[in-house]
Design a protein around this motif. Structure first.
Motif, mmCIF file in Angstrom:
data_model
loop_
_atom_site.group_PDB
_atom_site.id
_atom_site.type_symbol
_atom_site.label_atom_id
_atom_site.label_comp_id
_atom_site.label_asym_id
_atom_site.label_seq_id
_atom_site.Cartn_x
_atom_site.Cartn_y
_atom_site.Cartn_z
ATOM 1 N N GLU A 294 13.799 42.785 83.515
ATOM 2 C CA GLU A 294 14.809 41.746 83.702
ATOM 3 C C GLU A 294 15.494 41.355 82.400
ATOM 4 O O GLU A 294 16.672 41.005 82.380
ATOM 5 N N LYS A 295 14.737 41.412 81.291
ATOM 6 C CA LYS A 295 15.254 40.889 80.030
ATOM 7 C C LYS A 295 15.624 41.978 79.018
ATOM 8 O O LYS A 295 16.132 41.664 77.940
ATOM 9 N N ALA A 296 15.379 43.210 79.357
ATOM 10 C CA ALA A 296 15.585 44.288 78.388
ATOM 11 C C ALA A 296 17.019 44.363 77.886
ATOM 12 O O ALA A 296 17.268 44.782 76.751
ATOM 13 N N HIS A 297 17.965 43.945 78.713
ATOM 14 C CA HIS A 297 19.367 44.030 78.309
ATOM 15 C C HIS A 297 19.679 43.127 77.120
ATOM 16 O O HIS A 297 20.720 43.274 76.468
ATOM 17 N N ASN A 298 18.782 42.167 76.830
ATOM 18 C CA ASN A 298 19.006 41.275 75.693
ATOM 19 C C ASN A 298 18.733 41.956 74.360
ATOM 20 O O ASN A 298 19.132 41.456 73.310
ATOM 21 N N LEU A 299 18.029 43.076 74.401
ATOM 22 C CA LEU A 299 17.716 43.790 73.169
ATOM 23 C C LEU A 299 18.862 44.722 72.787
ATOM 24 O O LEU A 299 19.453 45.379 73.630
ATOM 25 N N ARG A 300 19.119 44.787 71.522
ATOM 26 C CA ARG A 300 20.195 45.635 71.012
ATOM 27 C C ARG A 300 19.646 47.018 70.681
ATOM 28 O O ARG A 300 18.552 47.149 70.134
ATOM 29 N N VAL A 301 20.377 48.047 71.041
ATOM 30 C CA VAL A 301 19.973 49.416 70.750
ATOM 31 C C VAL A 301 20.717 49.899 69.502
ATOM 32 O O VAL A 301 21.948 49.921 69.481
ATOM 33 N N PHE A 302 19.970 50.256 68.462
ATOM 34 C CA PHE A 302 20.562 50.695 67.199
ATOM 35 C C PHE A 302 20.481 52.216 67.081
ATOM 36 O O PHE A 302 19.553 52.849 67.594
ATOM 37 N N SER A 303 21.438 52.776 66.396
ATOM 38 C CA SER A 303 21.363 54.202 66.064
ATOM 39 C C SER A 303 20.529 54.361 64.800
ATOM 40 O O SER A 303 20.419 53.434 63.984
ATOM 41 N N PHE A 304 19.951 55.531 64.627
ATOM 42 C CA PHE A 304 19.111 55.760 63.456
ATOM 43 C C PHE A 304 19.941 55.687 62.179
ATOM 44 O O PHE A 304 19.508 55.122 61.169
ATOM 45 N N SER A 305 21.143 56.222 62.230
ATOM 46 C CA SER A 305 22.007 56.207 61.038
ATOM 47 C C SER A 305 22.369 54.778 60.646
ATOM 48 O O SER A 305 22.476 54.451 59.457
ATOM 49 N N GLU A 306 22.537 53.913 61.645
ATOM 50 C CA GLU A 306 22.876 52.515 61.380
ATOM 51 C C GLU A 306 21.749 51.828 60.602
ATOM 52 O O GLU A 306 22.004 51.095 59.631
ATOM 53 N N LEU A 307 20.507 52.073 60.995
ATOM 54 C CA LEU A 307 19.369 51.449 60.323
ATOM 55 C C LEU A 307 19.070 52.132 58.991
ATOM 56 O O LEU A 307 18.602 51.488 58.052
ATOM 57 N N ARG A 308 19.350 53.400 58.904
ATOM 58 C CA ARG A 308 19.174 54.099 57.633
ATOM 59 C C ARG A 308 20.136 53.551 56.594
ATOM 60 O O ARG A 308 19.760 53.307 55.441
ATOM 61 N N ASN A 309 21.377 53.328 56.996
ATOM 62 C CA ASN A 309 22.365 52.766 56.083
ATOM 63 C C ASN A 309 22.025 51.327 55.715
ATOM 64 O O ASN A 309 22.262 50.888 54.587
ATOM 65 N N ALA A 310 21.434 50.591 56.669
ATOM 66 C CA ALA A 310 21.094 49.179 56.435
ATOM 67 C C ALA A 310 20.030 49.024 55.368
ATOM 68 O O ALA A 310 19.918 47.972 54.731
ATOM 69 N N THR A 311 19.232 50.085 55.164
ATOM 70 C CA THR A 311 18.124 50.031 54.201
ATOM 71 C C THR A 311 18.344 50.969 53.013
ATOM 72 O O THR A 311 17.400 51.257 52.281
ATOM 73 N N ASN A 312 19.581 51.446 52.861
ATOM 74 C CA ASN A 312 19.907 52.376 51.779
ATOM 75 C C ASN A 312 18.990 53.594 51.823
ATOM 76 O O ASN A 312 18.388 53.997 50.830
ATOM 77 N N GLY A 313 18.890 54.168 53.038
ATOM 78 C CA GLY A 313 18.070 55.358 53.221
ATOM 79 C C GLY A 313 16.590 55.069 53.172
ATOM 80 O O GLY A 313 15.807 55.910 52.727
ATOM 81 N N PHE A 314 16.208 53.879 53.626
ATOM 82 C CA PHE A 314 14.804 53.439 53.597
ATOM 83 C C PHE A 314 14.244 53.516 52.177
ATOM 84 O O PHE A 314 13.162 54.048 51.920
ATOM 85 N N SER A 315 15.025 52.942 51.279
ATOM 86 C CA SER A 315 14.671 52.945 49.868
ATOM 87 C C SER A 315 13.425 52.097 49.612
ATOM 88 O O SER A 315 13.196 51.081 50.258
ATOM 89 N N ARG A 316 12.635 52.541 48.632
ATOM 90 C CA ARG A 316 11.458 51.767 48.244
ATOM 91 C C ARG A 316 11.830 50.385 47.735
ATOM 92 O O ARG A 316 11.048 49.442 47.826
ATOM 93 N N LEU A 317 13.028 50.270 47.191
ATOM 94 C CA LEU A 317 13.489 48.974 46.688
ATOM 95 C C LEU A 317 13.671 47.971 47.819
ATOM 96 O O LEU A 317 13.659 46.760 47.584
ATOM 97 N N PHE A 318 13.837 48.462 49.043
ATOM 98 C CA PHE A 318 14.047 47.597 50.198
ATOM 99 C C PHE A 318 12.748 47.375 50.976
ATOM 100 O O PHE A 318 12.734 46.631 51.947
ATOM 101 N N LYS A 319 11.697 48.009 50.548
ATOM 102 C CA LYS A 319 10.420 47.895 51.258
ATOM 103 C C LYS A 319 9.787 46.530 51.009
ATOM 104 O O LYS A 319 9.635 46.097 49.871
#
Length: 433
Positions: A60-85
């Motif tokens: 019933e509530k799943a539609h409230n969750l946002r579906v992200f692309s992998f590239s979107e999250l990779r860019n959000a973390t600068n390629g999953f940089s250790r500096l962002f960990k």
């Protein structure tokens, strides 16, 4: 009666991104005395009544969750940089990231992104569990899941979760990491009260009971105002259905926090969480972890050590966190220790409900804040201060006693002098011809 294990099947490559993970039947199993999924999670398909389970509520509530692309999250973390960990655990690493709002309008949103290690089916099951539970659960003291990413590509399986960002990390950091300022007494009480209210909601605030199963200080996150929120629901389970007393599962959790009855039998109940809460209450009081190998042997296991200092004994103050520098209410501390003891009772059925624990904590905080300054200052006195005060009193009494003795001797001296003068006068008169 058949029960089903569910798994996520990504169809993004053929049908585009879905609004939620798709749940599909895979296999069936049955435990020794309660019907459940193979990963220990009770689903409504196992129910003997019409009570909905998490999976139905999730749909019933799943539609409230946002579906992200992998590239979107990779860019959000600068390629999953250790500096962002910003953290890591059994699930995988956690990164700080910045994403655009869903509508594309406005400033970027700071988030926490958890990335699954990708090795093993167990981690995948925990990922699905966390999506299900946090896709349903909403409470001020539970961390908010914003969305997820699930991709099966040439580079392998990618599973990620996106949460609201908790600026002040965890209760564990503030209690045990000396790099952080000392967590004040009142703040500790407010944090543990919020955590208790979060657990009470899971146990009693929904149409289905949720057992958290991994309550510990590192899973209590703190926002910018140090308000607590429970995180990491990968081990959470639905509680027993009507007519059942427990859920039978494989024993998982964190050493030092798991209830002994659960470890011995595999029988999971809400009172298992209550035990874990009792352990954390003592960590709040002492500033010590449940297990510290670097201490003397008799002090390594927190629960065994505190038994030497009962709440009603004169030596109870010896367990209190020295970093508090006696800035706490001793009467409140004793009451919290007694509450912890009730949470740690050997028999699970004798432990209080989390709603009762939360009410008791709230009352302790209220009574502590309403106490008169003179009473609070006395109650907050540590043992060393009491000893010093005792020495001062002894010194004062000794001084008074000395003065009384000197005054008495002076009177005796005067009496002797008078008698001597009289004898001398008689002798002088006797010599007169």
């Amino acid at each position: 009666m058949k029960c089903f294990q569910y798994y996520f099947k990504d169809k993004s490559r053929s049908r585009g991104q879905r609004s939620a993970p798709e749940l599909k039947q895979r296999s069936t199993t049955k435990t020794d005395d309660s019907s459940c999924t193979t990963d220990g999670m009770i689903n409504s398909s196992c129910s003997e009544n019409s009570q909905r389970g998490i999976s139905e509520m999730y749909e019933e509530k799943a539609h409230n969750l946002r579906v992200f692309s992998f590239s979107e999250l990779r860019n959000a973390t600068n390629g999953f940089s250790r500096l962002f960990k910003i953290g890591e655990g059994g699930f995988g690493n956690v990164y700080k990231g910045s994403i655009k709002p869903a509508d594309g309008e406005g400033d970027p949103i700071v988030v926490a992104i958890k990335k699954l290690n990708g090795d093993g089916f167990q981690g995948h099951k925990q990922w699905v569990t966390e999506v299900q539970f946090l896709g349903v659960l909403e409470h001020p003291n539970l961390v908010k899941l914003l969305g997820y990413c699930a991709v099966d590509g040439e580079r392998g399986i990618q599973r990620l979760l996106v949460y609201e960002f908790m600026r002040n990390k965890s209760l564990d950091d503030h209690l045990f990491n000396k790099a952080y300022p000392v967590l004040p007494w009142k703040t500790r009480l407010q944090i543990i009260l919020g955590a208790a209210q979060g657990l009470a909601f899971l146990h009693e605030g929904l149409e289905v009971q949720v057992i958290y199963r991994d309550f510990k200080t590192s899973n209590v996150l703190l926002d910018e105002d140090l308000k607590p929120k429970l995180s990491d629901f990968g081990l959470a389970r639905e509680g027993p259905m009507a007519g059942r007393t427990h859920v039978s599962t494989a024993v998982v959790g964190t050493y030092g926090y798991a209830a002994p009855d659960y470890i011995e039998t595999g029988h999971l109940t809400a009172r298992s969480d209550v035990w874990s809460f009792g352990v954390v209450l003592y960590e709040i009081l002492t500033g010590r972890r449940s297990l510290e190998r670097n201490r003397p042997k008799v002090e390594q296991k927190l629960l065994e050590w505190v038994k030497q200092f009962p709440a009603d004994s004169k030596k109870f103050g010896l367990i209190m966190d020295p970093r508090l520098e006696n800035q706490y209410s001793m009467s409140a501390a004793r009451r919290i220790a007694r509450l912890a003891d009730s949470c740690l009772l050997k028999s699970a059925k004798d432990r209080p409900k989390m709603s009762q624990v939360a009410e008791t904590l709230e009352q302790i905080i209220q009574d502590s804040s309403e106490g008169s300054p003179s009473k609070n200052s006395f109650e907050a006195t540590g043992n060393d201060d009491l000893i010093d005060s005792s020495k001062k009193l002894d010194h004062v009494e000794a001084s008074k006693s000395w003065k009384r003795r000197m005054a008495h001797l002076a009177k005796l001296s005067e009496h002797v002098d008078d008698a001597s003068r009289r004898r001398f006068a008689i002798m002088q008169r006797a010599k007169v011809p």
